[in-house]
Scaffold this motif. Structure first.
Motif, PDB file in Angstrom:
ATOM      1  N   GLY A 210       0.796  -1.222   0.000  1.00 26.23           N
ATOM      2  CA  GLY A 210       0.000   0.000   0.000  1.00 26.23           C
ATOM      3  C   GLY A 210       0.826   1.268   0.000  1.00 26.23           C
ATOM      4  N   PHE A 211       2.126   1.138   0.200  1.00 27.88           N
ATOM      5  CA  PHE A 211       2.937   2.354   0.355  1.00 27.88           C
ATOM      6  C   PHE A 211       2.895   3.266  -0.863  1.00 27.88           C
ATOM      7  CE2 PHE A 211       5.963   0.338   3.715  1.00 27.88           C
ATOM      8  CZ  PHE A 211       4.904   0.312   4.600  1.00 27.88           C
ATOM      9  N   ASP A 212       2.827   2.626  -2.046  1.00 31.07           N
ATOM     10  CA  ASP A 212       2.824   3.452  -3.258  1.00 31.07           C
ATOM     11  C   ASP A 212       1.402   3.767  -3.750  1.00 31.07           C
ATOM     12  OD1 ASP A 212       2.108   0.959  -4.027  1.00 31.07           O
ATOM     13  OD2 ASP A 212       3.409   0.885  -5.805  1.00 31.07           O
ATOM     14  N   ASP A 213       0.382   3.351  -2.969  1.00 33.20           N
ATOM     15  CA  ASP A 213      -1.003   3.635  -3.410  1.00 33.20           C
ATOM     16  C   ASP A 213      -1.249   5.134  -3.447  1.00 33.20           C
ATOM     17  OD1 ASP A 213      -1.351   0.956  -3.449  1.00 33.20           O
ATOM     18  OD2 ASP A 213      -2.850   0.861  -1.847  1.00 33.20           O
ATOM     19  N   LEU A 214      -2.083   5.537  -4.434  1.00 34.54           N
ATOM     20  CA  LEU A 214      -2.473   6.947  -4.505  1.00 34.54           C
ATOM     21  C   LEU A 214      -3.776   7.047  -3.724  1.00 34.54           C
ATOM     22  CD1 LEU A 214      -1.882   7.155  -8.333  1.00 34.54           C
ATOM     23  CD2 LEU A 214      -0.264   7.778  -6.519  1.00 34.54           C
ATOM     24  N   ALA A 215      -3.674   7.597  -2.503  1.00 37.68           N
ATOM     25  CA  ALA A 215      -4.829   7.501  -1.605  1.00 37.68           C
ATOM     26  C   ALA A 215      -5.421   8.853  -1.296  1.00 37.68           C
ATOM     27  CB  ALA A 215      -4.417   6.807  -0.322  1.00 37.68           C
ATOM     28  N   ASN A 216      -6.569   8.820  -0.594  1.00 33.12           N
ATOM     29  CA  ASN A 216      -7.255  10.038  -0.120  1.00 33.12           C
ATOM     30  C   ASN A 216      -7.560  11.018  -1.246  1.00 33.12           C
ATOM     31  OD1 ASN A 216      -7.075   9.026   2.431  1.00 33.12           O
ATOM     32  ND2 ASN A 216      -5.139  10.076   2.873  1.00 33.12           N
ATOM     33  N   ILE A 217      -7.947  10.496  -2.390  1.00 31.90           N
ATOM     34  CA  ILE A 217      -8.310  11.387  -3.493  1.00 31.90           C
ATOM     35  C   ILE A 217      -9.738  11.855  -3.283  1.00 31.90           C
ATOM     36  CG2 ILE A 217      -8.698  11.507  -5.986  1.00 31.90           C
ATOM     37  CD1 ILE A 217      -6.419   9.370  -6.176  1.00 31.90           C
ATOM     38  N   LYS A 218      -9.927  13.156  -3.254  1.00 31.43           N
ATOM     39  CA  LYS A 218     -11.233  13.723  -2.912  1.00 31.43           C
ATOM     40  C   LYS A 218     -11.804  14.515  -4.067  1.00 31.43           C
ATOM     41  CE  LYS A 218     -11.398  13.160   1.752  1.00 31.43           C
ATOM     42  NZ  LYS A 218     -12.526  12.595   2.464  1.00 31.43           N
ATOM     43  N   ASN A 219     -13.084  14.827  -3.966  1.00 35.53           N
ATOM     44  CA  ASN A 219     -13.804  15.751  -4.849  1.00 35.53           C
ATOM     45  C   ASN A 219     -14.001  15.268  -6.279  1.00 35.53           C
ATOM     46  OD1 ASN A 219     -13.981  17.522  -2.695  1.00 35.53           O
ATOM     47  ND2 ASN A 219     -12.010  18.444  -3.223  1.00 35.53           N
ATOM     48  N   GLU A 220     -12.930  14.763  -6.907  1.00 34.87           N
ATOM     49  CA  GLU A 220     -13.157  14.207  -8.239  1.00 34.87           C
ATOM     50  C   GLU A 220     -12.158  13.098  -8.522  1.00 34.87           C
ATOM     51  OE1 GLU A 220     -12.667  17.655 -10.809  1.00 34.87           O
ATOM     52  OE2 GLU A 220     -10.679  16.942 -11.375  1.00 34.87           O
ATOM     53  N   ILE A 221     -12.630  12.136  -9.306  1.00 27.48           N
ATOM     54  CA  ILE A 221     -11.702  11.100  -9.765  1.00 27.48           C
ATOM     55  C   ILE A 221     -11.640  11.139 -11.285  1.00 27.48           C
ATOM     56  CG2 ILE A 221     -11.913   9.534  -7.814  1.00 27.48           C
ATOM     57  CD1 ILE A 221     -13.875   7.873  -9.545  1.00 27.48           C
ATOM     58  N   HIS A 222     -10.501  10.687 -11.786  1.00 23.29           N
ATOM     59  CA  HIS A 222     -10.334  10.611 -13.244  1.00 23.29           C
ATOM     60  C   HIS A 222     -10.206   9.152 -13.644  1.00 23.29           C
ATOM     61  CE1 HIS A 222      -9.224  14.951 -14.251  1.00 23.29           C
ATOM     62  NE2 HIS A 222      -9.538  14.932 -12.961  1.00 23.29           N
ATOM     63  N   ILE A 223     -10.853   8.806 -14.754  1.00 20.98           N
ATOM     64  CA  ILE A 223     -10.679   7.459 -15.289  1.00 20.98           C
ATOM     65  C   ILE A 223     -10.409   7.577 -16.785  1.00 20.98           C
ATOM     66  CG2 ILE A 223     -12.037   6.197 -13.565  1.00 20.98           C
ATOM     67  CD1 ILE A 223     -14.429   6.357 -15.461  1.00 20.98           C
ATOM     68  N   PRO A 224      -9.679   6.618 -17.337  1.00 21.58           N
ATOM     69  CA  PRO A 224      -9.389   6.679 -18.775  1.00 21.58           C
ATOM     70  C   PRO A 224     -10.555   6.120 -19.591  1.00 21.58           C
ATOM     71  CG  PRO A 224      -8.290   4.794 -17.814  1.00 21.58           C
ATOM     72  CD  PRO A 224      -8.995   5.501 -16.684  1.00 21.58           C
ATOM     73  N   VAL A 225     -10.689   6.656 -20.799  1.00 18.69           N
ATOM     74  CA  VAL A 225     -11.742   6.181 -21.684  1.00 18.69           C
ATOM     75  C   VAL A 225     -11.327   4.839 -22.303  1.00 18.69           C
ATOM     76  CG1 VAL A 225     -10.902   7.337 -23.788  1.00 18.69           C
ATOM     77  CG2 VAL A 225     -13.374   7.005 -23.457  1.00 18.69           C
ATOM     78  N   ASN A 226     -12.308   4.023 -22.632  1.00 21.30           N
ATOM     79  CA  ASN A 226     -12.087   2.758 -23.348  1.00 21.30           C
ATOM     80  C   ASN A 226     -11.167   1.762 -22.650  1.00 21.30           C
ATOM     81  OD1 ASN A 226     -13.812   3.557 -25.386  1.00 21.30           O
ATOM     82  ND2 ASN A 226     -12.165   4.519 -26.570  1.00 21.30           N
ATOM     83  N   ARG A 227     -11.061   1.856 -21.358  1.00 24.20           N
ATOM     84  CA  ARG A 227     -10.339   0.813 -20.624  1.00 24.20           C
ATOM     85  C   ARG A 227     -11.255   0.318 -19.533  1.00 24.20           C
ATOM     86  NH1 ARG A 227      -4.526   2.787 -18.649  1.00 24.20           N
ATOM     87  NH2 ARG A 227      -4.502   0.826 -17.525  1.00 24.20           N
ATOM     88  N   GLU A 228     -11.130  -0.963 -19.210  1.00 26.35           N
ATOM     89  CA  GLU A 228     -12.015  -1.489 -18.180  1.00 26.35           C
ATOM     90  C   GLU A 228     -11.678  -0.860 -16.828  1.00 26.35           C
ATOM     91  OE1 GLU A 228     -13.390  -5.715 -18.073  1.00 26.35           O
ATOM     92  OE2 GLU A 228     -12.195  -5.727 -16.244  1.00 26.35           O
ATOM     93  N   ILE A 229     -12.714  -0.405 -16.144  1.00 32.68           N
ATOM     94  CA  ILE A 229     -12.539   0.140 -14.806  1.00 32.68           C
ATOM     95  C   ILE A 229     -13.104  -0.888 -13.837  1.00 32.68           C
ATOM     96  CG2 ILE A 229     -13.018   2.085 -13.262  1.00 32.68           C
ATOM     97  CD1 ILE A 229     -11.690   2.918 -15.904  1.00 32.68           C
ATOM     98  N   GLU A 230     -12.316  -1.314 -12.881  1.00 36.22           N
ATOM     99  CA  GLU A 230     -12.848  -2.208 -11.855  1.00 36.22           C
ATOM    100  C   GLU A 230     -12.979  -1.399 -10.568  1.00 36.22           C
ATOM    101  OE1 GLU A 230     -10.447  -5.562 -10.643  1.00 36.22           O
ATOM    102  OE2 GLU A 230     -12.206  -6.545  -9.785  1.00 36.22           O
ATOM    103  N   LEU A 231     -14.243  -1.158 -10.183  1.00 38.93           N
ATOM    104  CA  LEU A 231     -14.467  -0.429  -8.944  1.00 38.93           C
ATOM    105  C   LEU A 231     -14.486  -1.426  -7.793  1.00 38.93           C
ATOM    106  CD1 LEU A 231     -17.377   1.981  -9.967  1.00 38.93           C
ATOM    107  CD2 LEU A 231     -14.937   2.529  -9.787  1.00 38.93           C
ATOM    108  N   LEU A 232     -13.697  -1.140  -6.763  1.00 39.19           N
ATOM    109  CA  LEU A 232     -13.774  -1.909  -5.529  1.00 39.19           C
ATOM    110  C   LEU A 232     -14.334  -0.953  -4.490  1.00 39.19           C
ATOM    111  CD1 LEU A 232     -10.267  -3.605  -5.593  1.00 39.19           C
ATOM    112  CD2 LEU A 232     -12.433  -4.558  -6.356  1.00 39.19           C
ATOM    113  N   MET A 233     -15.361  -1.393  -3.770  1.00 37.36           N
ATOM    114  CA  MET A 233     -16.036  -0.429  -2.901  1.00 37.36           C
ATOM    115  C   MET A 233     -16.038  -0.861  -1.448  1.00 37.36           C
ATOM    116  SD  MET A 233     -19.001   0.339  -5.623  1.00 37.36           S
ATOM    117  CE  MET A 233     -18.560  -1.041  -6.652  1.00 37.36           C
TER     118      MET A 233
END
Lengths: 345, 607
Positions: A210-233
């Motif tokens: 987890g050390f290199d995870d990009l964490a605590n992202i608030k207000n908005e998220i960005h995702i790339p177009v045309n790539r599968e997004i796997e949401l873990l909730m």
């Protein structure tokens, strides 16, 4: 003022009471009983039924005409386009059933309104007819089930795409945060007991993944177009629901569980802002905002909370930006790595 | 008592008859007669009046939160007057109170009005009357059933007045929101009261349900074969069986929640950090709660709906002066619906994190229910075909029921399809669907029942013209409220949002919300017509004749007086089914069930 209101109410009650006495007395003079349904009543109510049907159907089409273009824009995801197609097929079918059966109901009410001369037909049952209207719906429903389940399985149980983007959504009263895996492509373990100011998402600080995870992202998220997004909730406190209506995606966030949903966004935010349907919809929104004295806005994809979660449930949302691959990578590079974030604290 | 056969009760009754000369003079104290009455007719009226009071409370709540939704931030003296300075400061609804109102509105409507009120009133009134019994199998349990219901209603109403406000986690009270007092003020004392109230409600429902089942199975009069029973009685029987089998599950669900709340157990709780500290609970799952809740919750939909469908079957046949079309198919459909209602609960949970494969199974079973439902709708419409329809207010409401049953039913096909549910789950599309198919249908059925059986309940007639006015206001405004909600759902508006104007996405839906609210206010005021007609007619309505609607069923053979034991002499003997309307070769267009078959005459639809 209060006295006047009270006086008015008292006078109304007295007037009402006197009126009732008059009605009661005049009723005593008449021979017919008020409650008895007469041929005149039947004529009036029968016609009213038919008139109601016309008004009802007119109201239906008025609503469709007025409000259909305020419904969500066409799906912005690959599976969402399938859902939309299936939706249309089903909605046309049920609209026909709705119109036809309501028509017969109100038409019969009108046509067979009672008279003093006619007598009803003694019809108890008709096996052929009943068989027909059992089998026909059964066949229609078979198609609905088959197509519904086919798409359901495709949406919910897809194999992981090798280039998929994993995004963790973390819900709490009353906001969302997100976490992306770092260069190792793995999200670190979590432990809710370690939650504190610098570790708002409850990451396990002993897990190096987890050390290199990009964490605590608030207000908005960005995702790339045309790539599968796997949401873990995940959820920190109560049940929330991650609802991404423009992508036709939804899944509850349940404390103690990790839930998932996969989708491929196929229109960038920039493309969506120029979509004719969206432009028209936003024009409507901005006209209304002008009336409220609010500034005009542009379209944005939204993540909403869709499970009652407390007082500010109505205000728990986050913007979602669908980027081109290059823009996405540029955004990702700017996000803070968890370990530096903790160290900075 | 439960195994006592009607003949034995009958002996008892006749012995009793010898001892006391006249029943009517039989000395009963005020308390025995009006308060702790064991007479099914009185208990039925007690249920009805309690339900009317609860319905007015719940309806007023809906007007308050609808005003907030249409005009958020506006100041209303009405809201301040209803809620006071704490919850309606300056006439603006408090967000926590908003959630409390939608929660209690749902709870009261579903349980207290449409379960207790509908089954309690009409199963009590009609089962003994229509099967030809002196009373319920156990008058004492029946009395207890009402008083548990009453206490439960009082507790639920009292919870509105406590300091932290009533339960506010939605009527489905999903934990952890309902389990953690830190999560929402309504999960403090308010939720405890909710849980206690519902437990007492279930006790009431079980006492009533057992009684209904036993009475129908054991106390039918001579000749009243199961296949001669009116569809009302079939509906109440199936409803009672559903209730007896599913309500206990709600109690276990509720007891486990009470344990989590008070005893520190972890049935539904795990990995929670709230109020600035991690909780010790691990290993529980809110999904378990959802399974238990909906195991009752879905049969509950049919517990609400079936009595209304039963009442409508009776009213449509009587008022069309025609036999109900496909009597046996109607019974078969109700049995099928009853059975299937137990294996569809998962369709409330497609998006909860439940295994998608399990979801597939529930898609299949849920869509199966559409078949018997469609059969019922077609049979109602065909019953009216070639009829001689008498538009009593009861008949108008029955037609309204068929319309809302269809209109709300078809959107169920969409929601049962897990694929399509993804994007409308928990949106206003769902709110529209269940209010039309369950709320409107059941309340229309209840109104139909009140207008139709008012003469038996209060021995007087309701005013017909006011009934007409009430019906047209109710039908038009009800559709005006709930039809536009589909379009809010299509625009993606989630339910239980305090306001839709906090971010831009829903700003173009203002007019939809306004239309809904205006219709809700007019519709609510329109119920004043009913309330006036109802209470006025109880005291001042025209005296009811023996059989005002020329109906075939046994209740109309009892004298127009409330006597203990229903029939003064021996019990009536039944010779035919309940639907010989306009039978060829008969002098009148109805033949009461007690009239013997002529030689060579066929009974019922057996030919």
């Amino acid at each position: 003022m209060n006295f006047l209101v009270l006086l008015a109410i008292v006078l109304l009650i007295i007037a009402g009471h006197q009126l009732l006495r008059v009605i009661e007395l005049s009723r005593g003079l008449k021979k017919t009983k008020e409650w008895k349904v007469t041929e005149t009543d039947n004529n009036m109510m029968g016609r009213a039924m038919f008139a109601f049907m016309i008004v009802f159907f007119a109201f239906f089409f008025w609503q469709v005409n007025r409000w259909m273009d305020r419904s969500l824009p066409p799906a912005a995801s690959v599976h969402g386009e399938k859902i939309d197609a299936l939706w249309d097929a089903n909605i046309y079918l049920i609209t026909v059933i709705f119109l036809v059966t309501n028509f017969f109901l109100f038409w019969f009410a009108y046509k067979y309104r009672g008279t003093d001369k006619t007598k009803a037909s003694y019809i108890t049952h008709n096996n052929k007819l009943e068989m027909a209207w059992t089998i026909v719906p059964a066949i229609a429903l078979a198609f609905i089930v088959i197509f519904g389940l086919k798409y359901w399985n495709e949406i919910m149980t897809t194999a992981d795409a090798p280039d998929r983007v994993v995004v963790e959504l973390y819900a709490k009263q009353f906001d969302w945060s997100a976490r992306y895996p770092g260069k190792d492509g793995k999200l670190g373990e979590t432990d809710y007991r370690q939650i504190d100011g610098g570790n708002a998402m409850g990451m396990d600080t002993s897990d190096a993944a987890g050390f290199d995870d990009l964490a605590n992202i608030k207000n908005e998220i960005h995702i790339p177009v045309n790539r599968e997004i796997e949401l873990l909730m995940r959820s920190r406190d109560v049940i929330h629901s991650a609802f991404l209506p423009h992508f036709r995606a939804q899944m509850n966030c349940v404390p103690g569980m990790v839930t998932t949903f996969k989708f491929i966004a196929n229109k960038t935010s920039a493309q969506m802002k120029k979509d004719p349907y969206v432009l028209k919809m936003m024009a409507g929104i901005n006209t209304q905002r002008a009336k409220f004295g609010k500034d005009p806005v542009e379209f944005d994809y939204l993540l909403l909370c869709n499970k009652i979660c407390g007082a500010s449930h109505y205000n728990m949302q986050m913007n979602v930006i669908v980027d081109t691959e290059a823009d996405y990578q540029a955004w990702l590079a700017k996000q803070k790595v968890f370990k530096t974030a903790v160290a900075a604290k | 008592m439960a195994t006592v056969k009607n003949s034995e009760l009958e002996k008892e009754h006749l012995v009793h008859h010898d001892h006391v000369h006249d029943h009517d003079d039989h000395e009963e104290s005020f308390v025995q007669k009006y308060v702790f009455s064991q007479d099914h007719k009185m208990i039925s009226r007690q249920f009805l009046i309690t339900a009317v009071v609860m319905a007015v409370i719940a309806m007023t709540m809906s007007v308050i939160f609808r005003m907030q939704l249409a005009w958020p931030g506006e100041k209303f003296g009405f809201i301040n007057a209803m809620l006071g300075d704490k919850w309606g400061k300056d006439g603006i609804l408090d967000p926590n109170m908003y959630l409390a109102l939608v929660t209690i509105h749902g709870t009261i409507m579903v349980f207290f009005v449409l379960t207790g009120g509908l089954s309690g009133t009409f199963a009590n009134l009609l089962i003994p009357y229509q099967v030809g019994a002196r009373d319920m199998a156990s008058g004492f349990l029946n009395m207890l059933s009402y008083w548990f219901f009453f206490v439960s209603s009082v507790i639920m109403t009292a919870s509105l007045f406590i300091d932290d406000g009533p339960a506010s986690a939605g009527w489905t009270i999903y934990p952890p929101l309902s389990a953690l007092p830190e999560a929402i003020p309504g999960s403090k004392l308010g939720m405890t009261l909710w849980l206690v109230s519902m437990t007492l409600f279930v006790v009431s429902s079980l006492l009533g349900g057992i009684n209904y089942v036993v009475t129908v199975l054991n106390l039918r009069t001579k000749g009243m074969k199961m296949t001669r029973m009116p569809l009302t009685v079939w509906a109440f029987l199936i409803t009672a069986i559903l209730g007896v089998l599913s309500f206990p599950v709600l109690v276990s669900c509720v007891v486990l929640l009470l344990c989590d709340r008070s005893l520190g157990t972890s049935f539904y709780l795990s990995d929670i950090y709230i109020g600035g500290r991690p909780l010790d609970n691990v290993g529980g799952s809110p999904v378990l709660f959802e399974h238990l809740f909906w195991f009752l919750g879905h049969p509950e939909v049919y517990i609400v709906l079936l009595p209304a469908l039963g009442i409508t079957s009776e009213v449509i046949a009587t008022s069309s002066r025609k036999p109900i079309f496909g009597y046996r198919a109607m019974i078969g459909s109700m049995l099928a619906i009853g059975f299937l209602s137990f294996i569809v609960w998962g369709h409330h949970m497609f998006m909860t994190g439940m295994n998608p494969f399990l979801g597939s199974v529930f898609v299949f079973t849920t869509l199966l229910i559409a078949i018997p439902s469609a059969v019922k709708a077609f049979n109602y419409i065909t019953t009216m075909w070639k009829g001689n329809i008498q538009f009593t207010p009861a008949m108008l409401f029955s037609i309204g029921l068929v319309s809302s049953f269809i209109t709300g039913g078809v959107t169920g096909i969409i929601l049962a399809d897990s694929t399509l549910d993804i994007n409308v789950h928990d949106t206003y599309f769902v709110v529209a669907h269940f209010h039309i198919v369950m709320g409107l249908s059941a309340i229309f059925g209840m109104f139909a029942g009140v207008y139709h059986w008012f003469p038996k309940m209060f021995l007087r007639m309701m005013n017909k013209k006011l009934g007409y006015v009430h019906f047209w206001i109710t039908l038009t405004m009800a559709y005006g409220v709930f039809f536009p909600m589909h379009f809010l759902g299509l625009a993606g508006v989630p339910r239980r949002y305090y306001t839709n104007s906090n971010f831009p996405m829903f700003d173009n839906l203002v007019d939809i919300n306004e239309i809904v609210t205006i219709c809700a206010i007019i519709g609510a005021l329109g119920q004043g017509v009913f309330l006036f007609n109802f209470f006025y007619s109880i005291f001042r309505g025209e005296k009811a004749p023996q059989n005002p609607w020329n109906s075939n069923t046994l209740e109309w053979t009892t004298p127009m007086a409330h006597i203990h034991g229903n029939w003064p002499g021996s019990l009536p003997v039944v010779h035919r089914w309940a639907y010989d309307y306009s039978k060829p070769g008969k002098e009148k267009d109805f033949v009461v069930q007690t009239v013997p078959l002529e030689e060579g005459e066929q009974d019922g639809d057996s030919h």
